[in-house]
Design an enzyme around this catalytic site. Structure first.
Site, mmCIF file in Angstrom:
data_model
loop_
_atom_site.group_PDB
_atom_site.id
_atom_site.type_symbol
_atom_site.label_atom_id
_atom_site.label_comp_id
_atom_site.label_asym_id
_atom_site.label_seq_id
_atom_site.Cartn_x
_atom_site.Cartn_y
_atom_site.Cartn_z
ATOM 1 N N GLU A 338 0.825 -1.219 0.000
ATOM 2 C CA GLU A 338 0.000 0.000 0.000
ATOM 3 C C GLU A 338 0.853 1.260 0.000
ATOM 4 O O GLU A 338 0.723 2.105 0.890
ATOM 5 C CB GLU A 338 -0.931 -0.005 1.219
ATOM 6 C CG GLU A 338 -1.943 -1.137 1.153
ATOM 7 C CD GLU A 338 -2.980 -1.054 2.264
ATOM 8 O OE1 GLU A 338 -4.163 -1.244 1.974
ATOM 9 O OE2 GLU A 338 -2.594 -0.824 3.436
ATOM 10 N N VAL A 339 1.712 1.358 -0.967
ATOM 11 C CA VAL A 339 2.594 2.521 -1.043
ATOM 12 C C VAL A 339 1.936 3.569 -1.932
ATOM 13 O O VAL A 339 1.836 3.384 -3.150
ATOM 14 C CB VAL A 339 3.980 2.131 -1.588
ATOM 15 C CG1 VAL A 339 4.884 3.363 -1.667
ATOM 16 C CG2 VAL A 339 4.603 1.065 -0.698
#
EC number: 3.2.1.52
Lengths: 547, 547
Positions: A338-339
């Site tokens: 989840e960057v």
């Protein structure tokens, strides 16, 4: 993610509506209850969880002496691990008031444990196999009594757990008995990686609570605690090289000293449980900047970490070095999920760095992950990364990478196709915080699904159920984990044939309810099995075995 | 009771609707969290629960040696109760890895406990007072170090609990410290009866779980476990005189052997906790007839018990005799609540008996209760009865009766007016299964409310919070009990002036949240304080101290 929330909400509301009207709030109401007293009389049902790989049994009842003693033999006979485990299991098997020094005759007075190695190294793939014979003295069997044979102390631990489940207290005779003897069990796990993720960032979990989770894991033969220690909300762990990092903890009391971490690793080791630490970068790291604001690209951009600074990678390298000393497990989780790189683009100096390096933010994400992977590998660690790293940059990942699937099905087939190792945690089936996923789904989710090439099977190390902590704290974590995690535990330990069944309600449910009650008897707050939603209260009165 | 259910349902649904949309089900979402690190720096807040009667403190910080030793003195110096308690508290105060044999200088190295009596009899009204001095060596104080003085071992236990709460682990110094010293505490309870009812009939609770409840009670100085063992759904207790009674258990495994009951009483006694058993008659007794169907008026009338038979009273008498041996507490609960006598009228032989005895069913109810009271009194027991007995036949009750209020407010004033003793459990405020009663209501409910004649005050023995088991089993019982039971515990222990405050959120809430976190740290699944409903999960991420 609105759709997810709606999906969780509406059925919840409907169920709660129903639940409300069923719950009585008075002193009680009259209900005709059913009473099922026939456990163990049907010897086609084997009340062992997880189901052993091979076993035969008979139809005799044996009595077990409250003076049960341990005879520890073989090369590994000096093992304090086995001796201490035997004492723990004695306390679980026998009532505290069990009569010692009794002159009565018992069928089983000695538990012989033969360990053929004295090497207590706990590393991935350690031999966890064991043989367990349980027979009455009168049978003329060469071995008689109860015997566990194992190649390592960790196999012996698995055998002790199975032995403890064979021992049942009989309230009529007030003795501990073994039903359906003699037993011959030859057992070993299907997968070497059978994990539980525990998130201690979203809610701090006291050391005592983490230990209780580990203890419960040992009852189900789960063997990897994936300790998701740190995340954006809180940084609770002491890092000696950078002592201001834990200023990111929720409070001065919600912290883990280095010694606490060693303590937890030791506690787990004594139960044959690995601790796989995680340092999730570059996302999920906002809390790092409380102590070291330079790690934030700016005051307004606090995540992902600042890719432009050597300082960022110095800190990561030191964290990994410090943790390497504490966590001996050779496999280390580097996160990478989840960057959201938007504010890299919106922060001047980062934008400049990207331009100078001729990188898009996606290139930079890859650069970051690969750089950290190399730091870990230089520390002799095998890196695990969440699947977005594979989904985004596939074969660019270091070949040693273990891809950790979570977003959905069908990922491990692709990963192993490229030669990567894989761990399954498909959120649709193995996320414990997804309260609408029932035990049956946990039970039937096959890690090797979609992998037709059998040569690739060995690349799937195993799987992990995930206890994310947004709504799990000390008050409710255990009943969110159990019993559903135990369902996955059997899928990961027992043979494929045993866990591929059609009629779950007939073949598995009675064993699963029995095991839930065993967990309760051991003080583990495992929730009712038959509720629609996880971690709900029992809907009404009744026997543990029927809820 | 439809209105009650509706009352519980609709707010639940609204809250759940709100809750659903707040809960994230992903890997996490970004939240700016507040970090409160200032515990103990504000020395106007006293982080002791329940608040001691008298205390003074200073502003010094003292260090406590991990080698802390016990010096047990006085007539009661041979007390294993105190020695064992000290070992338990050592484990709570110090980390398992605390350095022993350290040569460092500590302010407090010895805990001196002076007990002036060696009489370990635990009966109602036993002296629970203690004095605790905690001072640094350098102060020149005569006593120095830490000293507890008590008249009985049970006062010493209360002092040990308070001492353990003064000890705080400092993650910076990695030492145990005492803040705001020196402390001078002189403490004793306001009420002698500070109870928790635990229902093990609606759901069987394993012995291990009951012990965990008792352990948690000792942290809050609650001192009476009202063990509601049996009810209509299940009869789990062994009664040697009538061994078929426990055929009424849910299953052969969901039982308490006599030895289990002794074990629980002993475990409680070591913590200065009385166990008050209950044998609820003539209603709430359907389960008795599974083993002895003669106790049922007929197959269709299984409750109340058959008043016409000598057998009924023989069984009751034997149960009370058998239980008298196990439960030394001189006060015994005989139930008597919610007696629906309809089927006495509808069963021929009972109807005949009523006619022959010239009794209405109400007369018969009274006759039954009084007869059983006399059996108990002949066994040297003081009978407690639920308030319907008083509401229905008032002064006909034996003068020794303790009236147990539960239906609502205003009952104890009437009971004490008639000279009866009374226990308060007003269901609107102290029923733990009423999930919509918040901690503030538990905290502010004054047992002496409405009793203007101060001579009558001593007739109110105290009060009890009630954990009915319809929806409380091993999975959720602890987080239903705590922390709200602790709120009542302070109302029952601490002086009226201390617990009569206006601004609960400022004066009490911080201390209560701190105590809830202390319970969590000790492995007790106390629920978040600030939730609207009891035993709900935390609504989102955050510090324990703010939830």
């Amino acid at each position: 993610m609105p759709s997810t929330k709606l999906r969780n909400c509406i059925p919840t509301l409907l169920l709660l509506f129903l639940f409300c009207f069923l719950v009585s709030t008075s002193h009680g109401r009259r209900i005709r209850v059913t009473r099922n007293s026939t456990y163990h009389s049907d010897n086609s049902i084997v009340y062992l969880w997880p189901l052993p790989k091979h076993f035969t049994h008979g139809d005799q009842t044996l009595s077990v002496s409250p003076d049960l003693s341990l005879s520890l033999q073989g090369v590994g006979s000096n093992s304090s691990v086995v001796q201490e485990a035997f004492e723990r299991y004695r306390d679980l098997i026998f009532k505290s008031w069990a009569q010692v020094g009794s002159t009565s005759e018992y069928d089983v007075s000695t538990l012989t444990v033969l360990v053929s190695s004295d090497d207590e190294t706990l590393q991935f793939g350690v031999d966890e196999s064991y043989i367990l014979y349980l027979d009455g003295k009168q049978s003329g069997s060469i071995v008689g009594g109860a015997t566990i044979e194992a190649n390592t102390v960790y196999g012996a631990l698995r055998g002790l757990e199975t032995f403890s489940q064979l021992c049942v207290f009989n309230y009529d005779t007030k003795a501990v008995e073994v039903y359906n003897a003699p037993w011959y069990i030859q057992d070993e796990p299907r997968f070497a990686f059978r994990g539980l993720l525990l998130d201690t960032s979203r809610h701090y979990l006291p050391v005592k609570v983490i230990k209780e989770v580990i203890e419960a894991m040992s009852y189900t033969k789960l063997n990897v605690l994936h300790w998701h220690i740190i995340d954006e909300e809180a940084f609770p762990l002491e890092v000696p090289s950078y002592p201001k990092l834990w200023k990111g903890s929720y409070s001065k009391q919600e912290r883990y000293a280095v010694e606490d971490a060693y303590d937890i690793v030791d506690f787990a080791k004594k139960r044959g449980i690995h601790v796989m630490a995680e340092t999730d970068v570059p996302g999920h790291a906002e809390s790092w900047g409380v102590g070291y604001p330079d790690l934030w690209p700016s005051e307004n951009c606090t995540e992902p970490l600042d890719i432009t600074k050597d300082f960022t990678f110095e800190v990561i390298s030191s964290i990994l070095s410090d943790m390497r000393k504490i966590f001996p497990f050779g496999i280390f989780h580097l996160g990478g999920d989840e960057v959201n790189t938007d504010c890299w683009n919106n922060t001047a100096h980062v934008k400049e760095w990207l331009t100078n390096h001729n990188m898009t933010t996606k290139d930079a994400y890859q650069y970051f992950v690969l750089k950290v992977q190399q730091i870990a590998i230089d520390l002799n660690l095998i890196p695990v990364n969440w699947e977005e790293t594979f989904d985004n940059f596939g074969e660019k990942l270091n070949p040693l990478t273990v891809v950790h699937n979570w977003l959905g099905p069908g990922v491990c087939p692709k990963a192993v196709e490229k030669g990567f190792k894989c761990i399954v945690s498909n959120q649709g089936v193995w996320y414990l915080d997804h309260l609408d996923v029932p035990w049956e789904k946990f039970y039937t989710s096959e890690p090797l699904e979609g992998i037709n090439n059998t040569d690739h099977h060995k690349l799937v190390l195993g799987g992990e159920v995930c206890m994310w902590g947004e709504t799990a704290d000390t008050s409710d974590v255990q009943q969110t984990i159990w019993p559903r995690a135990a369902a996955a535990a059997e899928k990961l330990w027992s043979p494929l044939e045993a866990t591929t069944v059609n009629n779950l309600n007939q073949t598995i449910l009675p064993r699963f309810q029995y095991f839930r009650c065993l967990l309760n008897n051991r003080g583990i707050a495992a929730a009712p099995v038959t509720n629609f939603y996880a971690r709900r209260p029992p809907t009404g009165v009744g026997s543990c075995f029927e809820q």
